[in-house]
Design a protein around this motif. Structure first.
Motif, PDB file in Angstrom:
ATOM      1  N   GLU A  47       0.875  -1.173   0.000  1.00  0.00           N
ATOM      2  CA  GLU A  47       0.000   0.000   0.000  1.00  0.00           C
ATOM      3  C   GLU A  47       0.914   1.226   0.000  1.00  0.00           C
ATOM      4  OE1 GLU A  47      -2.640  -0.214   3.361  1.00  0.00           O
ATOM      5  OE2 GLU A  47      -2.893  -2.368   3.077  1.00  0.00           O
ATOM      6  N   MET A  48       0.755   2.062  -1.009  1.00  0.00           N
ATOM      7  CA  MET A  48       1.568   3.279  -1.099  1.00  0.00           C
ATOM      8  C   MET A  48       0.758   4.456  -0.583  1.00  0.00           C
ATOM      9  SD  MET A  48       3.555   2.892  -4.729  1.00  0.00           S
ATOM     10  CE  MET A  48       2.169   2.250  -5.658  1.00  0.00           C
ATOM     11  N   SER A  49       1.381   5.229   0.292  1.00  0.00           N
ATOM     12  CA  SER A  49       0.754   6.457   0.778  1.00  0.00           C
ATOM     13  C   SER A  49       1.645   7.628   0.383  1.00  0.00           C
ATOM     14  CB  SER A  49       0.567   6.406   2.296  1.00  0.00           C
ATOM     15  OG  SER A  49       1.814   6.555   2.948  1.00  0.00           O
ATOM     16  N   ARG A  50       1.242   8.797   0.765  1.00  0.00           N
ATOM     17  CA  ARG A  50       2.013  10.005   0.456  1.00  0.00           C
ATOM     18  C   ARG A  50       3.395   9.972   1.111  1.00  0.00           C
ATOM     19  NH1 ARG A  50       2.648  14.675   2.946  1.00  0.00           N
ATOM     20  NH2 ARG A  50       1.117  14.254   4.549  1.00  0.00           N
ATOM     21  N   VAL A  51       3.524   9.269   2.232  1.00  0.00           N
ATOM     22  CA  VAL A  51       4.786   9.298   2.982  1.00  0.00           C
ATOM     23  C   VAL A  51       5.527   7.968   3.061  1.00  0.00           C
ATOM     24  CG1 VAL A  51       4.109  11.285   4.373  1.00  0.00           C
ATOM     25  CG2 VAL A  51       3.575   8.977   5.172  1.00  0.00           C
ATOM     26  N   GLY A  52       4.919   6.877   2.594  1.00  0.00           N
ATOM     27  CA  GLY A  52       5.632   5.615   2.745  1.00  0.00           C
ATOM     28  C   GLY A  52       4.987   4.433   2.065  1.00  0.00           C
ATOM     29  N   LEU A  53       5.562   3.281   2.362  1.00  0.00           N
ATOM     30  CA  LEU A  53       5.137   1.993   1.820  1.00  0.00           C
ATOM     31  C   LEU A  53       4.754   1.089   2.978  1.00  0.00           C
ATOM     32  CD1 LEU A  53       8.255   1.580  -0.491  1.00  0.00           C
ATOM     33  CD2 LEU A  53       6.010   2.472  -1.151  1.00  0.00           C
ATOM     34  N   HIS A  54       3.642   0.373   2.826  1.00  0.00           N
ATOM     35  CA  HIS A  54       3.166  -0.463   3.926  1.00  0.00           C
ATOM     36  C   HIS A  54       2.734  -1.827   3.392  1.00  0.00           C
ATOM     37  CE1 HIS A  54       0.048  -1.564   7.091  1.00  0.00           C
ATOM     38  NE2 HIS A  54       1.209  -1.616   7.693  1.00  0.00           N
ATOM     39  N   TRP A  55       3.208  -2.870   4.060  1.00  0.00           N
ATOM     40  CA  TRP A  55       2.793  -4.244   3.785  1.00  0.00           C
ATOM     41  C   TRP A  55       2.121  -4.745   5.054  1.00  0.00           C
ATOM     42  CZ3 TRP A  55       7.184  -2.049   1.991  1.00  0.00           C
ATOM     43  CH2 TRP A  55       7.475  -2.174   0.638  1.00  0.00           C
ATOM     44  N   ASP A  57       0.251  -7.386   5.766  1.00  0.00           N
ATOM     45  CA  ASP A  57       0.434  -8.812   6.058  1.00  0.00           C
ATOM     46  C   ASP A  57       1.817  -9.116   6.621  1.00  0.00           C
ATOM     47  OD1 ASP A  57      -2.092  -9.148   5.031  1.00  0.00           O
ATOM     48  OD2 ASP A  57      -1.407  -9.970   3.116  1.00  0.00           O
ATOM     49  N   LEU A  58       2.807  -8.308   6.276  1.00  0.00           N
ATOM     50  CA  LEU A  58       4.185  -8.530   6.729  1.00  0.00           C
ATOM     51  C   LEU A  58       4.561  -7.671   7.923  1.00  0.00           C
ATOM     52  CD1 LEU A  58       5.925  -8.576   3.227  1.00  0.00           C
ATOM     53  CD2 LEU A  58       5.183 -10.546   4.600  1.00  0.00           C
ATOM     54  N   ASP A  59       3.640  -6.793   8.359  1.00  0.00           N
ATOM     55  CA  ASP A  59       3.910  -5.845   9.440  1.00  0.00           C
ATOM     56  C   ASP A  59       5.162  -5.017   9.134  1.00  0.00           C
ATOM     57  OD1 ASP A  59       3.393  -4.536  11.849  1.00  0.00           O
ATOM     58  OD2 ASP A  59       4.644  -5.928  12.998  1.00  0.00           O
ATOM     59  N   GLU A  60       5.223  -4.519   7.904  1.00  0.00           N
ATOM     60  CA  GLU A  60       6.381  -3.738   7.450  1.00  0.00           C
ATOM     61  C   GLU A  60       5.918  -2.361   6.976  1.00  0.00           C
ATOM     62  OE1 GLU A  60       9.789  -2.870   7.405  1.00  0.00           O
ATOM     63  OE2 GLU A  60      10.092  -4.961   6.804  1.00  0.00           O
ATOM     64  N   TYR A  61       6.553  -1.323   7.502  1.00  0.00           N
ATOM     65  CA  TYR A  61       6.304   0.046   7.051  1.00  0.00           C
ATOM     66  C   TYR A  61       7.649   0.686   6.761  1.00  0.00           C
ATOM     67  CZ  TYR A  61       5.286   4.919   6.730  1.00  0.00           C
ATOM     68  OH  TYR A  61       5.215   6.201   6.261  1.00  0.00           O
ATOM     69  N   ILE A  62       7.783   1.279   5.598  1.00  0.00           N
ATOM     70  CA  ILE A  62       9.024   1.942   5.203  1.00  0.00           C
ATOM     71  C   ILE A  62       8.669   3.356   4.766  1.00  0.00           C
ATOM     72  CG2 ILE A  62      10.966   1.916   3.607  1.00  0.00           C
ATOM     73  CD1 ILE A  62      10.498  -1.137   3.334  1.00  0.00           C
ATOM     74  N   SER A  63       9.276   4.333   5.408  1.00  0.00           N
ATOM     75  CA  SER A  63       9.007   5.713   5.027  1.00  0.00           C
ATOM     76  C   SER A  63       9.895   6.107   3.847  1.00  0.00           C
ATOM     77  CB  SER A  63       9.249   6.669   6.198  1.00  0.00           C
ATOM     78  OG  SER A  63      10.635   6.840   6.429  1.00  0.00           O
ATOM     79  N   ILE A  64       9.375   6.955   2.994  1.00  0.00           N
ATOM     80  CA  ILE A  64      10.161   7.459   1.871  1.00  0.00           C
ATOM     81  C   ILE A  64      11.304   8.319   2.396  1.00  0.00           C
ATOM     82  CG2 ILE A  64      10.110   8.878  -0.222  1.00  0.00           C
ATOM     83  CD1 ILE A  64       8.679   6.095  -0.420  1.00  0.00           C
ATOM     84  N   ALA A  65      11.046   9.105   3.420  1.00  0.00           N
ATOM     85  CA  ALA A  65      12.109   9.917   4.018  1.00  0.00           C
ATOM     86  C   ALA A  65      13.245   9.043   4.524  1.00  0.00           C
ATOM     87  CB  ALA A  65      11.547  10.777   5.153  1.00  0.00           C
ATOM     88  N   GLY A  66      12.908   7.900   5.131  1.00  0.00           N
ATOM     89  CA  GLY A  66      13.927   6.972   5.606  1.00  0.00           C
ATOM     90  C   GLY A  66      14.743   6.387   4.468  1.00  0.00           C
ATOM     91  N   LEU A  67      14.071   6.012   3.379  1.00  0.00           N
ATOM     92  CA  LEU A  67      14.795   5.493   2.218  1.00  0.00           C
ATOM     93  C   LEU A  67      15.738   6.545   1.648  1.00  0.00           C
ATOM     94  CD1 LEU A  67      12.065   3.495   0.251  1.00  0.00           C
ATOM     95  CD2 LEU A  67      13.961   2.582   1.599  1.00  0.00           C
ATOM     96  N   LEU A  68      15.254   7.776   1.534  1.00  0.00           N
ATOM     97  CA  LEU A  68      16.097   8.846   1.002  1.00  0.00           C
ATOM     98  C   LEU A  68      17.289   9.130   1.909  1.00  0.00           C
ATOM     99  CD1 LEU A  68      13.321  11.244  -0.317  1.00  0.00           C
ATOM    100  CD2 LEU A  68      14.979   9.971  -1.699  1.00  0.00           C
ATOM    101  N   ALA A  69      17.130   8.887   3.210  1.00  0.00           N
ATOM    102  CA  ALA A  69      18.222   9.088   4.163  1.00  0.00           C
ATOM    103  C   ALA A  69      19.146   7.877   4.254  1.00  0.00           C
ATOM    104  CB  ALA A  69      17.647   9.408   5.540  1.00  0.00           C
TER     105      ALA A  69
END
Length: 82
Positions: A47-55, A57-69
């Protein structure tokens, strides 16, 4: 301006994230063990939101800001700090 994801895809070793500013980030799957060990079907349920990526079923959230950093899975780091 907020940069967000427009698409996410995977190959054997990498997650590729297309961004609204035209860049594509390549991130090693080894940075995110839940994604590394997940099957293609589970990875595709992002699931893509304005600020990140969320799975969910996998309990995984990744922020775009975190990836860029350049930040990897923060749960591993907090487990080591204990």
């Amino acid at each position: 301006m907020t940069i967000s994801a427009t698409a996410v895809r995977f190959d054997e070793h990498m997650m590729w994230v297309d961004l609204t500013d035209g860049r594509t980030l390549g991130v090693p799957l080894a940075w995110f063990p839940r994604l590394l060990h997940a099957g293609a079907d589970a990875r595709a349920r992002v699931e893509m939101s304005r600020v990140g990526l969320h799975w969910e079923d996998l309990d995984e959230y990744i922020s775009i800001a975190g990836l860029l950093a350049g930040r990897s899975d923060m749960t591993r780091q907090s487990e080591r700090a204990v």
